[in-house]
Design a protein around this motif. Structure first.
Motif, PDB file in Angstrom:
ATOM      1  N   ARG A 482       0.817  -1.199   0.000  1.00 50.02           N
ATOM      2  CA  ARG A 482       0.000   0.000   0.000  1.00 50.02           C
ATOM      3  C   ARG A 482       0.858   1.258   0.000  1.00 50.02           C
ATOM      4  O   ARG A 482       0.512   2.264  -0.608  1.00 50.02           O
ATOM      5  N   PHE A 483       1.976   1.224   0.728  1.00 48.18           N
ATOM      6  CA  PHE A 483       2.684   2.463   0.999  1.00 48.18           C
ATOM      7  C   PHE A 483       3.995   2.640   0.241  1.00 48.18           C
ATOM      8  O   PHE A 483       4.545   3.713   0.217  1.00 48.18           O
ATOM      9  N   ILE A 484       4.508   1.566  -0.327  1.00 45.74           N
ATOM     10  CA  ILE A 484       5.803   1.693  -0.991  1.00 45.74           C
ATOM     11  C   ILE A 484       5.608   1.423  -2.470  1.00 45.74           C
ATOM     12  O   ILE A 484       5.044   0.397  -2.841  1.00 45.74           O
ATOM     13  N   PRO A 485       6.072   2.343  -3.353  1.00 47.41           N
ATOM     14  CA  PRO A 485       5.940   2.076  -4.782  1.00 47.41           C
ATOM     15  C   PRO A 485       6.635   0.754  -5.131  1.00 47.41           C
ATOM     16  O   PRO A 485       7.669   0.408  -4.558  1.00 47.41           O
ATOM     17  N   ARG A 489      10.040  -1.478  -3.492  1.00 49.40           N
ATOM     18  CA  ARG A 489       9.608  -2.410  -2.468  1.00 49.40           C
ATOM     19  C   ARG A 489      10.516  -3.626  -2.425  1.00 49.40           C
ATOM     20  O   ARG A 489      10.993  -4.100  -3.444  1.00 49.40           O
ATOM     21  N   ASN A 490      10.753  -4.038  -1.244  1.00 52.09           N
ATOM     22  CA  ASN A 490      11.298  -5.338  -0.928  1.00 52.09           C
ATOM     23  C   ASN A 490      10.281  -6.333  -1.515  1.00 52.09           C
ATOM     24  O   ASN A 490       9.254  -6.617  -0.924  1.00 52.09           O
ATOM     25  N   THR A 491      10.565  -6.809  -2.740  1.00 51.76           N
ATOM     26  CA  THR A 491       9.514  -7.463  -3.514  1.00 51.76           C
ATOM     27  C   THR A 491       8.963  -8.737  -2.897  1.00 51.76           C
ATOM     28  O   THR A 491       7.903  -9.196  -3.266  1.00 51.76           O
TER      29      THR A 491
ATOM     30  N   LEU B  99       9.180   9.338  -6.147  1.00 51.18           N
ATOM     31  CA  LEU B  99       8.162  10.244  -6.672  1.00 51.18           C
ATOM     32  C   LEU B  99       8.118  10.114  -8.186  1.00 51.18           C
ATOM     33  O   LEU B  99       9.158   9.930  -8.823  1.00 51.18           O
ATOM     34  N   ASN B 100       6.939  10.231  -8.771  1.00 48.22           N
ATOM     35  CA  ASN B 100       6.906  10.185 -10.221  1.00 48.22           C
ATOM     36  C   ASN B 100       7.385  11.531 -10.778  1.00 48.22           C
ATOM     37  O   ASN B 100       7.674  12.460 -10.015  1.00 48.22           O
TER      38      ASN B 100
END
Ligand SMILES: Nc1ncnc2c1ncn2[C@@H]1O[C@H](COP(=O)(O)OP(=O)(O)OP(=O)(O)O)[C@@H](O)[C@H]1O
Ligand SMILES: Nc1ncnc2c1ncn2[C@@H]1O[C@H](COP(=O)(O)OP(=O)(O)OP(=O)(O)O)[C@@H](O)[C@H]1O
Ligand SMILES: [Mg+2]
Ligand SMILES: [Mg+2]
Lengths: 493, 248, 493, 248
Positions: A482-485, A489-491, B99-100
């Protein structure tokens, strides 16, 4: 994003709120205490209260303090104990006088349950009949009887010696292990011993309680205690129990537990149904750990989550505050490290004088333990940031606070989460020790199971704890998603 | 803040000395950046161009010397206050990966609490000028091509309309046609609302086309600093002559 | 660089090697056991052995197994216990026969220390003199004497009933708490009770042991046990003790500990000096925890370091092996997480049936606990690497192994170290629990101190543990300074 | 491996299709890289030049189509084996931050277990050609200037003398004079030991000066692919004509 986080946390803590509004029934840790606690709990449940049981809290003073401080809402005490051990009154006052004293402490004494659990001398029914002995003063005439008196009663200030003096008894009693005394009477090795008036074995061994015709023994009337500010509905419900249990009844109930191996819940329900205080419920075995499982889990979750939130709220800002100052960072890491070296049981024990028992010291201890992984990962993440990012953040004119808020922390988040997750899992494990100080949770069946050598019961704590750990991992995977693009992210989630 | 346009130099470096690992890079460097003009710095790779920009921006404190911005001497700690008035496009581009593209550009404006309308307007305007479309703006930095990222960085530096612009090889990854458009934009802007621009480039033709002044740097020294025409017509040293000859 | 690391580790583990060559003296957990262990330990020290004490190991079977498996090298056992509880022999065989049986188990019985610690009946000296009673069969003539027999002796198969039958004793004894019996004799409430022949209170209460003239009681001769492959020098040194302690002597020594509050070490040294078995040493109080401190610390370090090395050696490669496969990574994290949810005491207890006692299960438990922070940080570090670095590493033609070895791991190192450091600190804390299963370390004074309620002793464990934590931080700072280039380093060290 | 110099195309892409986020970038792209020639790709920023290099190198698998290297069709997984024969200088430079400049350059040679003598020799040779001195080689990447880092990256790509070289704007941060030297070096090298070179550039003059062929790319398509002279004299489209006009 933040809104969701808050909703999530509040959602998780809600049960704590709702539990706080239930009635908490306490008890001291011995069979009669458990049983009376269970009777009260079932009565209250029947009357529509949301009941939580905190039975077996330990010594008198712990239970009384728990009542005073609102950790439990009701428990059964004996007037004699209340007068001497708690209120420290010299001679035994009347119930009214006692009520006055208790009121000053914010405690209300409810009407007697009906029995007086005090010391007594008992004799075998047969021998009593034969010699026509019914009261203690009759003994003066039979100086040849063997008396086996328990060591405790021999040693008590208000025990054998003043009793013998008061009645002028001509005996030289032999000290005997209380648990062996009845057998000794049955074997005719001794004729008389001391006992509690509600002892379940009195009926079983066909013993007669000698009447204390000189009123030597103080009264130990069983009375429910509540706080003076208790819900009137609660008081009303408890008053229904008044005078429903006399000594014989209590003996019988105790005996059902001890000799017939029935559970407290069964005996309590049987009693309440027989006395028409409640209708017989159709539920299965009330004592099954399945029933308590939701409570164990919720308590465990609350402990863990509260502690984790505390250590995030303290650890992350603290790390952020000091990370630019190497000396301060070092101190922070050292201190959180030092906390880790205190063995968990020692730490929990240390908390008791400071914070009493219950969930507060448990949360504090867990909080202290979960600081290290969070602090260290936060520091490391902040200190190993890409220097180009730092250059840009500074160079474009962000204030130190903005640099952190908008650049450094977002970039450090995967690593910080990694620390939080480690802390959460360690917490779930350590929280099982919280049961030692009455904080409940999944440690409760584990501790009980270990002491009863009941593996099933242990597994009732251990397996949910393990599942909780996996659930926690899932939850964090979701939160991170939810919070990390995705690309940061630690996939593995 | 407005740069006082009557002032000759918006930024002035006096007697600046700086060493890295005891290797002196600048010794008593003197440099002034003409107000509301475009100045180009050219010079050999590693001669200290980027470091000069960092000195002006306050990212690197000088070992010695004074820095004056808009006529006031500033200490290293003061310099922080000036940074929002200096758009700075770093050589490594350095977009924030979380950020994009659009969020990278508007970050400062958001912190300055611009209305979302004026933010959107400014973003659209800049994106249009730099040839970035909506699809590109919504991508994360790792999804951008080199030239796209560089232009996003440029937009970020220009977002707050800073009176001073520091551009470290800000067009190097942009294709020639798009670059022409950007040149046009800068030149037209300079006529309507002039800025003080310092740009580093390795493209002499870019320097000649865009700038009013050219500073030629060699091993930490400014060997010629003059209006463009003068540098082209009267190169001060052999090195400058070679530069001019090879590329015009 | 790697060479230095190895030298460093080997250096730290060396003491383990040297300790392995010392003689380990064990004992069971009761006063006489401690005392005899201490006597043997001091004797061996005097004879030039490097002695380690593992006193108070617990029940008979644990101590015996520890001897068999080489965790201890000598302890004192009683022939009766050996025959019945350990070798499960029906009737009591001769010492020679016992020697044969023990040999098959690889155990050698050394000559008797000189006393037989068995059950006996005791009578007050005064009463004995008056009635001229000296042996048990004399009792037949005095049926009026009050007998107070301990509950345990009453219940034993080889206790009161066969004894009475064997001697034809005409008594109906009263059960009594053993600890109260002597007082009861002193008060003339009873005349005779049962006792152990070496009980220090026998002399103190002026009691006479009645001779077991029908040899009813089996012999419980105290004998040192060693393994058959024991060092002859060790055997020689232990044989010096033969026949130096008779029942009276042992009573006296026990009494010095119990009644005179002398330390085991003091009593042992006094005895050995008196018997001219050793020369009086000039050192100060031998029992001082200062003396044991180096051993505590070294053991603690060894436990922690070994466990940490194991979890690095297992955790880091495992994480590296799975990090590209999300499912496997998830499994790994879940499993290491599950291990964390087992409470430490339960885990240590779980280890005993699998791995026995001592440092092996302790190291295994610590190893399992320290996996999580290492595994998670390694995984997170590898999964959040700069994608450009990965592109370049792949694009330039590095094999997956080379990518890891030369790019990803070096870049992940600060984060991995952060995990290792967290694990190390948590280990130092958890290792204090190792004392529960005889693994020694700083938990030893803590556990002892907690059970003796001796705060100073607790601090003797707690403070060094805390200092160790700080030392560990320093050490890691040094190691990081050595292995990580300054600009990539977590600058706080 | 040696590239078979009789082969017309060292690398051949056939019918390549590739999309990012359902946005098609290449549709049935056909491209062949002439053996032992220098080929330049020019085109608008974001048209897919870097992605083409990644396709050849195998960093990005095509959605569809075939890739032939030295006449053999290779699958995405095979491509790994070819990578050491393709020197690749990426646009972002991407030096490893934990290794100093020299170690970055020699890493592959060490893994190939070259003798330390031949490593040192090759390093010195390349550093000399690229104008990097000893002091620079011993610095860590974050201590290098942009142009220095770019040249270190170039040395790294060339260390193993790969028969195929993929250069993604590899000279963009290098100053004009040093760049001239590098051009000279490449042209001389091409006479003595010719390599197959694919270079991306935004500098048309660089393309004209260095390369034998020029490929002009527009929105994922090759709009013209011809020998330099032909592109200059007969631009295929308006776009190519503008490119040529503006920059020569
Ligand atoms: N991972 C990705 N996800 C989405 N889009 C991408 C991704 N990578 C590249 N692109 C897009 O594909 C297009 C081609 O990118 P590429 O890097 O090949 O451009 P380029 O020709 O090298 O441009 P430049 O000259 O600016 O370097 C660009 O529009 C870019 O935004
Ligand atoms: N942190 C540092 N430590 C040591 N040397 C440094 C450091 N930063 C820069 N240098 C050196 O200082 C010199 C000037 O660097 P700078 O980045 O200013 O060069 P530049 O003129 O911008 O070159 P380019 O055109 O290649 O970008 C270079 O030789 C560089 O190697
Ligand atoms: Mg530069
Ligand atoms: Mg590109």
């Amino acid at each position: 994003m933040n809104r969701w986080l808050i909703v999530f946390i509040v959602g998780l803590l809600l049960p704590l709120q709702s539990l706080a509004k239930t009635v908490v029934v306490g008890s001291k840790a011995f069979n009669e205490g458990y049983l009376l606690g269970e009777i009260i709990a079932q009565k209250l449940t029947h009357d529509g209260f949301d009941v939580e049981r905190k039975l077996g809290l330990g010594k008198t003073i712990i239970t009384y303090e728990a009542l005073k401080q609102g950790e439990i809402d009701v428990y059964v005490e004996y007037t004699g104990t209340l007068a001497q051990a708690i209120l420290k009154l010299e001679n035994t006052p009347s119930l009214n006088a006692l009520q006055q004293h208790a009121k000053q402490e914010g405690i209300k004494i409810l009407p007697r349950l009906g029995f007086n659990n005090t010391y007594a001398l008992v004799i075998s029914e047969q021998m009593a009949k034969k010699n026509n002995i019914s009261k203690i003063s009759d003994l003066v005439n039979y100086p040849d009887l063997n008396l086996g008196i328990s060591h405790e009663f021999l040693k008590r200030k208000d025990g054998w010696q003043p009793l013998a003096a008061a009645y002028g008894l001509p005996y030289q009693p032999v000290g005997i292990e209380h648990s062996l005394a009845y057998q000794a009477i049955a074997n005719k090795q001794i004729a008389i011993t001391d006992a509690y008036t509600t002892d379940g074995d009195i009926a079983r061994y066909h013993l007669r309680i000698l009447k204390d015709d000189k009123n030597f023994f103080p009264r130990y009337d069983a009375v429910p205690l509540v706080r003076t500010d208790a819900d009137p509905a609660l008081i009303k419900s408890l008053q229904d129990l008044a005078n429903h249990i006399d000594e014989a009844k209590m003996q019988q109930l105790n005996s059902q537990v001890v000799n017939d191996d029935q559970s407290f819940a069964e005996v309590a329900e049987q009693f309440l149904t027989d006395e028409a205080l409640i209708q017989k419920s159709n539920t299965q075995d009330l004592n099954s750990p399945w029933q308590s499982l939701p409570r164990y889990i919720i308590e465990h979750l609350q402990l863990t989550i509260l502690a984790l939130i505390c250590s995030c709220v303290v650890g992350i800002p603290l790390s952020i505050a000091v990370y630019r100052r190497p000396q301060a960072s070092r101190m922070l890491v050292y201190c959180t490290g030092l906390l880790q070296t205190i063995p968990s049981i020692a730490l929990l024990a240390l908390m008791i004088p400071l914070l009493g028992i219950g969930w507060v010291p448990a949360v504090v201890a867990l909080f202290l333990y979960s600081l290290l992984p969070i602090v260290r990962n936060t520091l490391t993440a902040l200190l190993t940031l890409d220097p180009v990012m730092q250059q840009v953040a500074v160079g474009m004119g962000l204030t130190p606070r903005e640099q952190l808020r908008h650049v450094y922390i977002p970039l450090a988040v995967p690593m910080i989460f990694s620390g939080i997750r480690t802390a959460a899992i360690i917490n779930i494990g350590t929280a099982t020790l919280a049961a030692f100080i009455g904080a409940g949770g999944l440690g409760e069946p584990i501790v009980m199971g270990l002491s009863l050598n009941d593996t099933t019961l242990v597994l009732f704590g251990a397996i949910p704890a393990a599942l909780l750990a996996i659930l926690t991992e899932w939850l964090f995977e979701g939160v991170e998603r939810r919070f990390i693009p995705a690309h940061l992210r630690n996939t593995l989630g | 803040m407005q740069v006082d346009s009557t002032l000759k130099a918006a930024v002035e470096l006096r007697n600046i000395s700086l060493s890295f690992d005891n290797q002196p890079l600048f010794k008593n460097l003197y440099f002034e950046l003409p107000t509301e003009k475009i100045t180009a710095i050219v010079g050999v790779s590693g001669c200290g161009k980027s470091t000069l920009l960092k000195l002006i921006n306050g990212l690197v404190p000088p070992d010695d010397g004074e820095i004056h911005i808009c006529g006031q001497q500033v200490s290293h700690s003061d310099q922080a206050d000036w940074r929002r008035y200096m758009g700075y496009a770093v050589q490594q581009i350095g977009l924030f990966p979380h950020l994009n593209a659009a969020d990278n550009v508007i970050l400062l404006a958001q912190l300055e609490q611009w209305s979302s309308l004026s933010i959107q307007e400014r973003l659209d305007y800049l994106a249009d000028k730099m040839g970035l479309d909506q699809a590109i703006l919504s991508r994360f930095p790792h999804e951008l091509s080199g030239g796209q990222a560089q232009r996003v960085g440029l937009c970020r530096a220009m977002m707050l309309k800073p009176p001073i612009l520091l551009l470290d090889e800000a067009f190097s990854a942009v294709d020639p046609i798009t670059r022409m458009d950007i040149y046009q934009y800068f030149l037209r802007l300079q006529e309507t609302e002039p800025r003080t621009v310092l740009l580093i480039t390795h493209d002499m033709r870019e320097a000649v086309k865009l700038s009013d002044y050219i500073a030629v740097m060699q091993q930490g020294e400014i060997v010629q600093f003059a209006p463009v025409e003068q540098v082209v017509s009267q190169p001060a040293t052999d090195y400058v002559a070679r530069l001019v000859k090879e590329h015009i």
